[in-house]
Scaffold this motif. Structure first.
Motif, PDB file in Angstrom:
ATOM      1  N   GLN A 182       0.842  -1.199   0.000  1.00  0.00           N
ATOM      2  CA  GLN A 182       0.000   0.000   0.000  1.00  0.00           C
ATOM      3  C   GLN A 182       0.876   1.247   0.000  1.00  0.00           C
ATOM      4  O   GLN A 182       0.611   2.215  -0.738  1.00  0.00           O
ATOM      5  CB  GLN A 182      -0.929   0.003   1.213  1.00  0.00           C
ATOM      6  CG  GLN A 182      -2.053  -1.024   1.180  1.00  0.00           C
ATOM      7  CD  GLN A 182      -3.231  -0.594   0.308  1.00  0.00           C
ATOM      8  OE1 GLN A 182      -3.170   0.406  -0.408  1.00  0.00           O
ATOM      9  NE2 GLN A 182      -4.313  -1.352   0.363  1.00  0.00           N
TER      10      GLN A 182
ATOM     11  N   ARG B 188      -6.312   5.705  -6.073  1.00  0.00           N
ATOM     12  CA  ARG B 188      -6.141   4.285  -5.793  1.00  0.00           C
ATOM     13  C   ARG B 188      -5.849   3.538  -7.087  1.00  0.00           C
ATOM     14  O   ARG B 188      -6.507   3.755  -8.105  1.00  0.00           O
ATOM     15  CB  ARG B 188      -7.388   3.686  -5.128  1.00  0.00           C
ATOM     16  CG  ARG B 188      -7.610   4.213  -3.723  1.00  0.00           C
ATOM     17  CD  ARG B 188      -8.807   3.563  -3.065  1.00  0.00           C
ATOM     18  NE  ARG B 188      -8.597   2.148  -2.818  1.00  0.00           N
ATOM     19  CZ  ARG B 188      -7.871   1.668  -1.804  1.00  0.00           C
ATOM     20  NH1 ARG B 188      -7.287   2.481  -0.950  1.00  0.00           N
ATOM     21  NH2 ARG B 188      -7.742   0.374  -1.618  1.00  0.00           N
TER      22      ARG B 188
ATOM     23  N   ARG C 203      -5.209  -0.200  -9.246  1.00  0.00           N
ATOM     24  CA  ARG C 203      -5.831  -1.528  -9.280  1.00  0.00           C
ATOM     25  C   ARG C 203      -5.214  -2.428  -8.213  1.00  0.00           C
ATOM     26  O   ARG C 203      -5.908  -3.216  -7.577  1.00  0.00           O
ATOM     27  CB  ARG C 203      -5.642  -2.170 -10.661  1.00  0.00           C
ATOM     28  CG  ARG C 203      -6.295  -1.446 -11.811  1.00  0.00           C
ATOM     29  CD  ARG C 203      -7.784  -1.632 -11.837  1.00  0.00           C
ATOM     30  NE  ARG C 203      -8.180  -3.000 -12.140  1.00  0.00           N
ATOM     31  CZ  ARG C 203      -9.440  -3.424 -12.143  1.00  0.00           C
ATOM     32  NH1 ARG C 203     -10.414  -2.571 -11.844  1.00  0.00           N
ATOM     33  NH2 ARG C 203      -9.744  -4.676 -12.427  1.00  0.00           N
TER      34      ARG C 203
ATOM     35  N   GLN D 222      -3.984  -1.462  -5.311  1.00  0.00           N
ATOM     36  CA  GLN D 222      -4.518  -1.084  -4.002  1.00  0.00           C
ATOM     37  C   GLN D 222      -5.909  -1.650  -3.778  1.00  0.00           C
ATOM     38  O   GLN D 222      -6.251  -2.063  -2.668  1.00  0.00           O
ATOM     39  CB  GLN D 222      -4.549   0.441  -3.868  1.00  0.00           C
ATOM     40  CG  GLN D 222      -3.191   1.051  -3.555  1.00  0.00           C
ATOM     41  CD  GLN D 222      -3.285   2.550  -3.392  1.00  0.00           C
ATOM     42  OE1 GLN D 222      -3.439   3.274  -4.372  1.00  0.00           O
ATOM     43  NE2 GLN D 222      -3.209   3.018  -2.164  1.00  0.00           N
ATOM     44  N   CYS D 223      -6.720  -1.681  -4.827  1.00  0.00           N
ATOM     45  CA  CYS D 223      -8.056  -2.280  -4.695  1.00  0.00           C
ATOM     46  C   CYS D 223      -7.944  -3.758  -4.366  1.00  0.00           C
ATOM     47  O   CYS D 223      -8.657  -4.267  -3.492  1.00  0.00           O
ATOM     48  CB  CYS D 223      -8.850  -2.074  -5.986  1.00  0.00           C
ATOM     49  SG  CYS D 223      -9.318  -0.349  -6.284  1.00  0.00           S
TER      50      CYS D 223
ATOM     51  N   THR E 177      -6.751  -4.183  -0.745  1.00  0.00           N
ATOM     52  CA  THR E 177      -7.804  -3.857   0.215  1.00  0.00           C
ATOM     53  C   THR E 177      -8.880  -4.925   0.238  1.00  0.00           C
ATOM     54  O   THR E 177      -9.367  -5.320   1.308  1.00  0.00           O
ATOM     55  CB  THR E 177      -8.416  -2.483  -0.115  1.00  0.00           C
ATOM     56  OG1 THR E 177      -7.389  -1.488  -0.051  1.00  0.00           O
ATOM     57  CG2 THR E 177      -9.521  -2.131   0.871  1.00  0.00           C
ATOM     58  N   HIS E 178      -9.281  -5.413  -0.933  1.00  0.00           N
ATOM     59  CA  HIS E 178     -10.291  -6.478  -0.987  1.00  0.00           C
ATOM     60  C   HIS E 178      -9.815  -7.690  -0.191  1.00  0.00           C
ATOM     61  O   HIS E 178     -10.581  -8.296   0.562  1.00  0.00           O
ATOM     62  CB  HIS E 178     -10.558  -6.885  -2.428  1.00  0.00           C
ATOM     63  CG  HIS E 178     -11.320  -5.879  -3.207  1.00  0.00           C
ATOM     64  ND1 HIS E 178     -11.618  -6.046  -4.548  1.00  0.00           N
ATOM     65  CD2 HIS E 178     -11.863  -4.686  -2.861  1.00  0.00           C
ATOM     66  CE1 HIS E 178     -12.309  -5.003  -4.973  1.00  0.00           C
ATOM     67  NE2 HIS E 178     -12.462  -4.172  -3.967  1.00  0.00           N
TER      68      HIS E 178
ATOM     69  N   ASP F 168      -4.252  -6.964  -9.040  1.00  0.00           N
ATOM     70  CA  ASP F 168      -5.526  -6.605  -9.659  1.00  0.00           C
ATOM     71  C   ASP F 168      -6.641  -7.374  -8.956  1.00  0.00           C
ATOM     72  O   ASP F 168      -6.460  -8.553  -8.618  1.00  0.00           O
ATOM     73  CB  ASP F 168      -5.506  -6.979 -11.152  1.00  0.00           C
ATOM     74  CG  ASP F 168      -6.665  -6.365 -11.907  1.00  0.00           C
ATOM     75  OD1 ASP F 168      -7.811  -6.843 -11.722  1.00  0.00           O
ATOM     76  OD2 ASP F 168      -6.457  -5.418 -12.683  1.00  0.00           O
ATOM     77  N   PRO F 169      -7.804  -6.742  -8.714  1.00  0.00           N
ATOM     78  CA  PRO F 169      -8.905  -7.454  -8.060  1.00  0.00           C
ATOM     79  C   PRO F 169      -9.350  -8.703  -8.810  1.00  0.00           C
ATOM     80  O   PRO F 169      -9.912  -9.623  -8.202  1.00  0.00           O
ATOM     81  CB  PRO F 169     -10.030  -6.412  -8.030  1.00  0.00           C
ATOM     82  CG  PRO F 169      -9.344  -5.096  -8.104  1.00  0.00           C
ATOM     83  CD  PRO F 169      -8.135  -5.329  -8.969  1.00  0.00           C
TER      84      PRO F 169
END
Length: 286
Positions: free
Chosen positions: A114, A126, A128, A130-131, A134-135, A224-225
């Motif tokens: 992060q 933010r 990709r 970071q997403c 976080t997810h 990537d999420p």
């Protein structure tokens, strides 16, 4: 709608004897005592983790207005001051602390990534990555798959096959999970919800926590999420009272067909033998 956790004094204690919270019984004193644990009590467990891992772990500090006056981003405070801002009397932050105590290397790796992303785009944007980070931090599930046939069912969103036809796999060791996301643990305080995790599939692999932490820190995982697979946790046998009946798997709203064009990466560590000293794509301790 924002989730509101139950009050500690009104919580049904049986939730701690059911999945997924039954897997956190080593912290029963912090979770089930009548009074909220203090920062000092949580910190005492941190010292044990440090001594066992022979590594320094950030300190838990009470989040107060005075602490926040420094203006530091939550993630920056961890790396620059060695402090994890923790609200007292708060289920979300208590579960976050417990995940830190169980998986300090993975949590530290998430923090390091992060910080690296913030350095590139600033604190108000933010990426990709970071997403994805976080997810996983909030709703992540680490799923170890011993049987490739189960992965094929999962990849095609054959939920009936994964959870009903292969029901035994969830108890015979062919697929095992460790719920990592502290928001999911908080939601589990209200039984009956149809919880869905953001899962990272893992191939058989030695020294998994340390290798996964290294991969996250090095940017070899969670970029990537789309790397994360949806996993309807309420459909795991024994996790929801409704799934004892086959009709549950045809009617529960948590089941979604795979979106056209959606695909998933190979599991972390795929391609390595189960006795290999390292996982593929990994490059530090849990």
């Amino acid at each position: 709608m924002r989730f509101v956790a139950p009050l500690r004094e009104s919580l049904d204690p049986t939730v701690f004897r059911r999945p997924p919270l039954d897997a956190w019984s080593e912290f029963s004193d912090l979770l089930q005592a009548p009074a909220w644990p203090t920062i000092e009590q949580i910190g005492a467990l941190r010292e044990r983790v440090e001594n066992a891992a022979k590594a320094i772990m950030p300190q838990f500090v009470e989040q107060t207005p005075g602490l926040l006056r420094d203006g530091l981003h939550y993630e920056k405070r961890i790396v620059e001051c060695g402090q994890i801002a923790t609200r007292t009397g708060n289920w979300h932050d208590l579960f976050n602390a417990l995940v830190w105590l169980r998986h300090p290397a993975i949590k530290s790796a998430l923090n390091a990534r992060q910080i690296a992303e913030i350095a590139v785009v600033g604190a108000k944007r933010r990426t990709r990555a970071q997403c994805a980070l976080t997810h996983f931090d909030e709703a992540g599930v680490i799923v170890r798959i011993e049987d490739p046939a189960l992965l094929a069912l999962w990849d095609t969103h054959d939920w009936h096959g994964l959870f009903w036809r292969e029901r035994a796999a969830w108890s015979d060791g062919r697929i095992r999970l460790d719920l990592f996301g502290h928001a999911l643990l908080e939601h589990a305080l209200r039984p009956g919800q149809l919880l869905v995790g953001k899962a990272l599939a893992i191939a058989p692999c030695a020294d998994l926590p340390a290798r996964l932490a290294r991969a996250i820190r090095a940017g070899d995982a969670l970029n990537d999420p789309q790397e994360l697979r949806p996993l309807p946790l309420s459909d795991i046998p024994g996790w929801h009272e409704g799934n004892a009946e086959e009709t549950f798997y045809a009617t529960a709203p948590c089941f979604r067909a795979r979106r056209a064009g959606r695909s998933y990466p190979l599991p972390f560590g795929a391609g390595e033998s189960r006795n290999a000293p390292a996982c593929a794509g990994s490059s530090g301790p849990s």
